[in-house]
Design a protein around this motif. Sequence first.
Motif, PDB file in Angstrom:
ATOM      1  N   VAL A   1       0.811  -1.209   0.000  1.00  0.00           N
ATOM      2  CA  VAL A   1       0.000   0.000   0.000  1.00  0.00           C
ATOM      3  C   VAL A   1       0.847   1.263   0.000  1.00  0.00           C
ATOM      4  O   VAL A   1       0.481   2.277  -0.622  1.00  0.00           O
ATOM      5  N   GLU A   2       1.999   1.248   0.658  1.00  0.00           N
ATOM      6  CA  GLU A   2       2.861   2.435   0.729  1.00  0.00           C
ATOM      7  C   GLU A   2       3.328   2.890  -0.651  1.00  0.00           C
ATOM      8  O   GLU A   2       3.635   4.070  -0.844  1.00  0.00           O
ATOM      9  N   ASP A   3       3.388   1.973  -1.615  1.00  0.00           N
ATOM     10  CA  ASP A   3       3.843   2.325  -2.956  1.00  0.00           C
ATOM     11  C   ASP A   3       2.868   3.244  -3.685  1.00  0.00           C
ATOM     12  O   ASP A   3       3.237   3.869  -4.690  1.00  0.00           O
ATOM     13  N   PHE A   4       1.634   3.335  -3.198  1.00  0.00           N
ATOM     14  CA  PHE A   4       0.599   4.067  -3.912  1.00  0.00           C
ATOM     15  C   PHE A   4       0.118   5.318  -3.184  1.00  0.00           C
ATOM     16  O   PHE A   4      -0.709   6.057  -3.718  1.00  0.00           O
ATOM     17  N   LEU A   5       0.616   5.566  -1.988  1.00  0.00           N
ATOM     18  CA  LEU A   5       0.089   6.670  -1.182  1.00  0.00           C
ATOM     19  C   LEU A   5       0.344   8.033  -1.823  1.00  0.00           C
ATOM     20  O   LEU A   5      -0.537   8.896  -1.834  1.00  0.00           O
ATOM     21  N   GLU A   6       1.534   8.239  -2.342  1.00  0.00           N
ATOM     22  CA  GLU A   6       1.864   9.546  -2.932  1.00  0.00           C
ATOM     23  C   GLU A   6       0.996   9.832  -4.151  1.00  0.00           C
ATOM     24  O   GLU A   6       0.455  10.937  -4.299  1.00  0.00           O
ATOM     25  N   ARG A   7       0.822   8.840  -5.001  1.00  0.00           N
ATOM     26  CA  ARG A   7       0.007   9.066  -6.199  1.00  0.00           C
ATOM     27  C   ARG A   7      -1.462   9.215  -5.838  1.00  0.00           C
ATOM     28  O   ARG A   7      -2.198   9.996  -6.464  1.00  0.00           O
ATOM     29  N   HIS A   8      -1.902   8.471  -4.829  1.00  0.00           N
ATOM     30  CA  HIS A   8      -3.289   8.615  -4.370  1.00  0.00           C
ATOM     31  C   HIS A   8      -3.554  10.040  -3.891  1.00  0.00           C
ATOM     32  O   HIS A   8      -4.605  10.621  -4.194  1.00  0.00           O
ATOM     33  N   GLN A   9      -2.606  10.607  -3.175  1.00  0.00           N
ATOM     34  CA  GLN A   9      -2.736  11.996  -2.711  1.00  0.00           C
ATOM     35  C   GLN A   9      -2.863  12.941  -3.906  1.00  0.00           C
ATOM     36  O   GLN A   9      -3.719  13.830  -3.925  1.00  0.00           O
ATOM     37  N   HIS A  10      -2.029  12.733  -4.914  1.00  0.00           N
ATOM     38  CA  HIS A  10      -2.077  13.569  -6.122  1.00  0.00           C
ATOM     39  C   HIS A  10      -3.415  13.409  -6.838  1.00  0.00           C
ATOM     40  O   HIS A  10      -4.059  14.408  -7.207  1.00  0.00           O
ATOM     41  N   LEU A  11      -3.850  12.170  -7.031  1.00  0.00           N
ATOM     42  CA  LEU A  11      -5.089  11.925  -7.765  1.00  0.00           C
ATOM     43  C   LEU A  11      -6.303  12.502  -7.049  1.00  0.00           C
ATOM     44  O   LEU A  11      -7.279  12.899  -7.688  1.00  0.00           O
ATOM     45  N   SER A  12      -6.230  12.564  -5.727  1.00  0.00           N
ATOM     46  CA  SER A  12      -7.380  13.015  -4.940  1.00  0.00           C
ATOM     47  C   SER A  12      -7.431  14.521  -4.737  1.00  0.00           C
ATOM     48  O   SER A  12      -8.501  15.052  -4.429  1.00  0.00           O
ATOM     49  N   THR A  13      -6.295  15.208  -4.904  1.00  0.00           N
ATOM     50  CA  THR A  13      -6.243  16.618  -4.530  1.00  0.00           C
ATOM     51  C   THR A  13      -5.699  17.564  -5.593  1.00  0.00           C
ATOM     52  O   THR A  13      -5.998  18.755  -5.543  1.00  0.00           O
ATOM     53  N   SER A  14      -4.915  17.088  -6.526  1.00  0.00           N
ATOM     54  CA  SER A  14      -4.272  17.989  -7.490  1.00  0.00           C
ATOM     55  C   SER A  14      -5.271  18.523  -8.515  1.00  0.00           C
ATOM     56  O   SER A  14      -6.070  17.762  -9.070  1.00  0.00           O
ATOM     57  N   PRO A  15      -5.225  19.823  -8.817  1.00  0.00           N
ATOM     58  CA  PRO A  15      -6.083  20.376  -9.887  1.00  0.00           C
ATOM     59  C   PRO A  15      -5.806  19.726 -11.239  1.00  0.00           C
ATOM     60  O   PRO A  15      -6.633  19.801 -12.146  1.00  0.00           O
ATOM     61  N   GLU A  16      -4.633  19.082 -11.378  1.00  0.00           N
ATOM     62  CA  GLU A  16      -4.284  18.418 -12.628  1.00  0.00           C
ATOM     63  C   GLU A  16      -4.903  17.025 -12.738  1.00  0.00           C
ATOM     64  O   GLU A  16      -4.890  16.416 -13.816  1.00  0.00           O
ATOM     65  N   SER A  17      -5.419  16.503 -11.636  1.00  0.00           N
ATOM     66  CA  SER A  17      -5.967  15.146 -11.632  1.00  0.00           C
ATOM     67  C   SER A  17      -7.298  15.086 -12.369  1.00  0.00           C
ATOM     68  O   SER A  17      -8.182  15.927 -12.173  1.00  0.00           O
ATOM     69  N   GLY A  18      -7.451  14.065 -13.200  1.00  0.00           N
ATOM     70  CA  GLY A  18      -8.727  13.865 -13.872  1.00  0.00           C
ATOM     71  C   GLY A  18      -9.859  13.606 -12.912  1.00  0.00           C
ATOM     72  O   GLY A  18     -11.012  13.957 -13.179  1.00  0.00           O
ATOM     73  N   TYR A  19      -9.565  12.995 -11.770  1.00  0.00           N
ATOM     74  CA  TYR A  19     -10.611  12.739 -10.780  1.00  0.00           C
ATOM     75  C   TYR A  19     -11.123  14.033 -10.160  1.00  0.00           C
ATOM     76  O   TYR A  19     -12.275  14.108  -9.746  1.00  0.00           O
ATOM     77  N   VAL A  20     -10.259  15.044 -10.086  1.00  0.00           N
ATOM     78  CA  VAL A  20     -10.662  16.344  -9.564  1.00  0.00           C
ATOM     79  C   VAL A  20     -11.433  17.121 -10.626  1.00  0.00           C
ATOM     80  O   VAL A  20     -12.446  17.766 -10.332  1.00  0.00           O
ATOM     81  N   ARG A  21     -10.994  17.043 -11.862  1.00  0.00           N
ATOM     82  CA  ARG A  21     -11.604  17.826 -12.933  1.00  0.00           C
ATOM     83  C   ARG A  21     -12.944  17.261 -13.407  1.00  0.00           C
ATOM     84  O   ARG A  21     -13.827  18.005 -13.814  1.00  0.00           O
ATOM     85  N   THR A  22     -13.075  15.927 -13.373  1.00  0.00           N
ATOM     86  CA  THR A  22     -14.236  15.286 -13.985  1.00  0.00           C
ATOM     87  C   THR A  22     -14.837  14.242 -13.054  1.00  0.00           C
ATOM     88  O   THR A  22     -14.108  13.449 -12.463  1.00  0.00           O
ATOM     89  N   CYS A  23     -16.135  14.239 -12.959  1.00  0.00           N
ATOM     90  CA  CYS A  23     -16.833  13.209 -12.186  1.00  0.00           C
ATOM     91  C   CYS A  23     -17.198  12.070 -13.135  1.00  0.00           C
ATOM     92  O   CYS A  23     -18.015  12.244 -14.044  1.00  0.00           O
TER      93      CYS A  23
END
Length: 298
Positions: free
Chosen positions: A190-212
């Motif tokens: 799980v530790e291998d994915f924590l940094e990217r999960h943070q980015h995907l969940s919070t970064s304005p560049e993340s598709g998950y942030v931009r699009t539902c």
Amino acid sequence: MAGLHVSAYLRRLDLVDPGPPSVTALRALHAAQVERVAYEALDVQLGRLTSIDPYESAARIAAGRGGYCYHLNGAFALLLRALGYEVTWRRAGVQARRAAEPPGPALANHLALTVRGLPAEDCPSGVWLVDAGLGDGLHQPLPLREGEYVQGPFRFRLRRSDVAPGGWRLDHDPSGAFTGMDFGMRPARVEDFLERHQHLSTSPESGYVRTCTVMRRDAGGADVLTGCVLRRVGDAADHRRVLESKREWYAVLGDVFGLRLTDLDDADRETLWARVRRADEVWATGRRSSATPAEPEK
């Protein structure tokens, strides 16, 4: 930390007792997971960072929610292990449709799984690619060997990866939401994915942030909700429907994707709808007329 409630998880999948590990049971479990547990990141739209601890993800699923790859495959791996399967986490990289080059597994924007110890006529090695976290991806596991595989309207190809030494590449159908996925064969945690999960969940560049985006796979194709546009991909013909009201949008989440969202109060629901509606109005200006099923760029 609470343990895994296997019976509650299986109830969510509408399964009682899948029996001992077997290829038949694995296929049934995989199909039930992708058909009944939606690919979704609604909490991201509410500005909430969710846990990707597999026990917490499993509890989330048992309570009626979905998730994206870290939640879905993390929880599914936990269930499979509890049922006696030999499961390994793999770092993976999904290549979005607009990405010129595959990112490779070093980016860890995806968690993939393999299951070993189940030899079959089409899988002499007994090693299978298991992935319930690709949205409109696999309906059932694939034998980890080179070849082309048809599942419903989608044709997949498994081959050796060009960017992951010793790893593998899954090429999606041209009509699918992403181009492909590469994964390595070193075990991950799980530790291998924590940094990217943070980015995907919070970064304005993340598709998950931009699009539902919400997806649900079944044997005949996939249901895809992008903003306020619902599409059915596969079966006899593709069709789309624009959801004009909050009531209609939440009804679709419940009826089509199995997301009753009992964990959200009225204020949460109003906030979520307002955000989706605003984003959809912007998106509709340039893209709605040619809407295609699209996994958010990772």
